[in-house]
Design a protein around this motif. Structure first.
Motif, PDB file in Angstrom:
ATOM      1  N   PRO A   1       0.475  -1.026  -0.049  1.00  0.00           N
ATOM      2  CA  PRO A   1       0.341  -0.320   0.012  1.00  0.00           C
ATOM      3  C   PRO A   1       0.466   1.213  -0.195  1.00  0.00           C
ATOM      4  N   HIS A   2       1.822   1.563   0.511  1.00  0.00           N
ATOM      5  CA  HIS A   2       3.034   2.030   0.184  1.00  0.00           C
ATOM      6  C   HIS A   2       4.534   1.338   0.548  1.00  0.00           C
ATOM      7  N   ARG A   3       5.559   2.168   0.267  1.00  0.00           N
ATOM      8  CA  ARG A   3       6.717   2.201   0.372  1.00  0.00           C
ATOM      9  C   ARG A   3       7.078   1.867   1.517  1.00  0.00           C
TER      10      ARG A   3
ATOM     11  N   ARG B   1       5.557   0.081   4.221  1.00  0.00           N
ATOM     12  CA  ARG B   1       5.136  -0.975   4.316  1.00  0.00           C
ATOM     13  C   ARG B   1       6.302  -2.109   4.022  1.00  0.00           C
TER      14      ARG B   1
ATOM     15  N   MET C   1       4.857  -1.975  -6.687  1.00  0.00           N
ATOM     16  CA  MET C   1       4.002  -1.081  -5.807  1.00  0.00           C
ATOM     17  C   MET C   1       3.083  -0.603  -7.039  1.00  0.00           C
TER      18      MET C   1
ATOM     19  N   SER D   1       0.823   1.206  -9.878  1.00  0.00           N
ATOM     20  CA  SER D   1      -0.030   2.878 -10.069  1.00  0.00           C
ATOM     21  C   SER D   1      -1.163   2.626 -10.568  1.00  0.00           C
TER      22      SER D   1
ATOM     23  N   LYS E   1      -4.339   0.781  -6.203  1.00  0.00           N
ATOM     24  CA  LYS E   1      -4.175   1.865  -4.900  1.00  0.00           C
ATOM     25  C   LYS E   1      -5.425   2.260  -3.683  1.00  0.00           C
ATOM     26  N   ALA E   2      -6.258   2.372  -4.619  1.00  0.00           N
ATOM     27  CA  ALA E   2      -7.789   2.526  -3.884  1.00  0.00           C
ATOM     28  C   ALA E   2      -7.882   1.132  -2.795  1.00  0.00           C
TER      29      ALA E   2
ATOM     30  N   VAL F   1      -5.732  -1.315  -2.146  1.00  0.00           N
ATOM     31  CA  VAL F   1      -4.620  -1.631  -0.952  1.00  0.00           C
ATOM     32  C   VAL F   1      -5.061  -0.868   0.326  1.00  0.00           C
ATOM     33  N   THR F   2      -5.037   0.205  -0.068  1.00  0.00           N
ATOM     34  CA  THR F   2      -4.902   1.422   0.576  1.00  0.00           C
ATOM     35  C   THR F   2      -5.451   1.577   1.816  1.00  0.00           C
ATOM     36  N   SER F   3      -6.937   1.621   1.523  1.00  0.00           N
ATOM     37  CA  SER F   3      -8.299   1.232   2.105  1.00  0.00           C
ATOM     38  C   SER F   3      -8.246  -0.207   3.368  1.00  0.00           C
TER      39      SER F   3
ATOM     40  N   GLY G   1      -5.087  -1.524   3.432  1.00  0.00           N
ATOM     41  CA  GLY G   1      -3.992  -1.038   5.181  1.00  0.00           C
ATOM     42  C   GLY G   1      -2.824  -2.010   4.976  1.00  0.00           C
TER      43      GLY G   1
END
Ligand code: TXA
Ligand code: MG
Length: 347
Positions: free
Chosen positions: A71-73, A75, A127, A129, A134-135, A137-139, A141
């Motif tokens: 979700p974020h680098r 991590r 990761m 793009s 993105k929406a 994997v970010t949600s 978490g």
């Protein structure tokens, strides 16, 4: 199980689709999501039962390791350990190419289940793009394991309809975001430190990021399993890079020189052409049942990559006896396309 396709082309639809996907992921299900390369079949990378759902739906052998999406680098440490001697290079590559179609093979973190890496001590991590991926994997978490959303050994899907054909009845949900902008799977590299100077990048799978893109940051080496200077593929050094892969059901033959093709009477042939140009010597070889052109007229490789799996899939559905593929130039994205054509070819 019924498989639903959820549209994402309006803000409210996207919100609903993302929350439905995240709900399934939290329950340990696998769902299909668009990435910038191909559609992926995603599940919670830290939950072995969820990871098992991926292998089951794909009929994938358990030795074939999955790619983990972050979700974020920040991590990265959840799933991988970055050795100090390549830390600076990893940081530069991440700054330059993430989010995007670059997958790094790094030593795995203990918390990552062995099922994800097929028992290997390393993990492949990237990761995406793609805004929809993105929406989700970010949600969600946390890290998502996501191989391409096709049955094992078959053509990677670049549309929701293609995923449906591969996995209908095996997964609950496909998020539809139209065609994938890159069209072929991510470039996979392993970084080998050198005492002085640039590190070596071993390309384990050619992909959208080319040798030319990567060579400012490291010395490029093709791993076994990758095409050599003549475009031949020696046996792979990692599991999963099987010699026959990406294969249509219809036999496919890569024909290097038009003179080498001798059509058998009564057989139906389709041509996968690079430019669709008569000068290339293929168009007049026989009465083709069907011709599809990867890069109509212009011979542009990015366009060919974008259309590649879609064209292969369309030709596969015609019911011809054989698909004949023209070679593409062995430069830039052409390396990745030729690798896939060779693996798809039965000869
Ligand atoms: O673009 C992509 O990479 C897509 C999207 C969905 O992200 N994913 C994808 O995954 O292509 P998959 O499973 O179809 O291909 C992953 C390949 C495996 O076949 C294997 O060769 C390689 O990645 N791989 C995975 N883990 C590895 C490892 N630890 N060492 C070397 N190769 C690895
Ligand atoms: Mg795959």
């Amino acid at each position: 199980m019924d498989t639903f396709i959820a549209p994402t082309d309006r803000a409210d639809l996207l919100r609903a689709a993302v929350s439905q996907a995240v709900e399934f992921l939290r329950e340990g299900e696998a769902v299909a999501l668009p990435t910038e390369t191909v559609y992926g079949l995603a599940a919670d990378a830290l939950n072995p039962a969820a990871v098992a759902r991926i292998f089951e739906a794909k009929e994938r052998p358990s030795f074939d390791p999955l790619i983990v999406h972050l979700p974020h680098r920040k991590r990265l440490a959840d799933v991988a350990l970055v050795p100090p001697d390549i830390a600076e290079t990893v940081a530069t590559l991440i700054d330059t190419f993430w989010p995007g179609p670059l997958t790094l093979v790094l030593p795995k973190a203990p918390a990552l289940p062995d099922a994800v890496t097929g028992g290997l001590p390393t993990v492949a991590v990237r990761m995406s793009s793609h805004p929809v991926f993105k929406a989700v994997v970010t949600s969600f978490g946390g890290p998502l394991a996501a191989p391409s959303a096709n049955r094992f050994g078959r053509i990677s899907p670049t549309s929701a309809a293609a995923v449906m054909k591969e996995l209908e009845g095996r997964i609950p949900l496909i998020l539809d975001a139209g065609a994938c902008p890159e069209g072929i799977e991510s470039t996979i590299i392993r970084i080998i430190p050198t005492p002085q100077g640039k590190p070596i990048f071993r390309i384990l799978r050619a992909g959208p990021l080319t040798k030319e893109d990567l060579q400012p940051y490291g010395k490029i080496e093709w791993a076994n399993g990758q095409p050599d200077k003549k475009g031949q593929i020696p046996p792979p050094e990692v599991p999963g890079q099987l010699p026959h892969h990406y294969a249509p059901t219809t036999p496919l033959r890569l024909v290097e020189n038009p003179q080498d093709f001798h059509p058998e009477p009564g057989k139906r042939y389709a041509l996968l052409s690079y430019r669709g140009d008569a000068e290339d010597g293929f168009l007049d070889l026989t009465e083709w049942d069907h011709v599809l052109v990867l890069s109509p007229g212009s011979g542009k490789l990015p366009e060919a990559a974008l259309r590649f799996f879609h064209c292969l899939r369309s030709l596969d559905e015609l019911g011809v006896d054989e698909i004949i593929a023209e070679p593409v130039p062995l430069r830039g994205l052409g390396m990745a396309l030729m690798e896939r054509l060779r693996r798809a070819s039965r000869y």
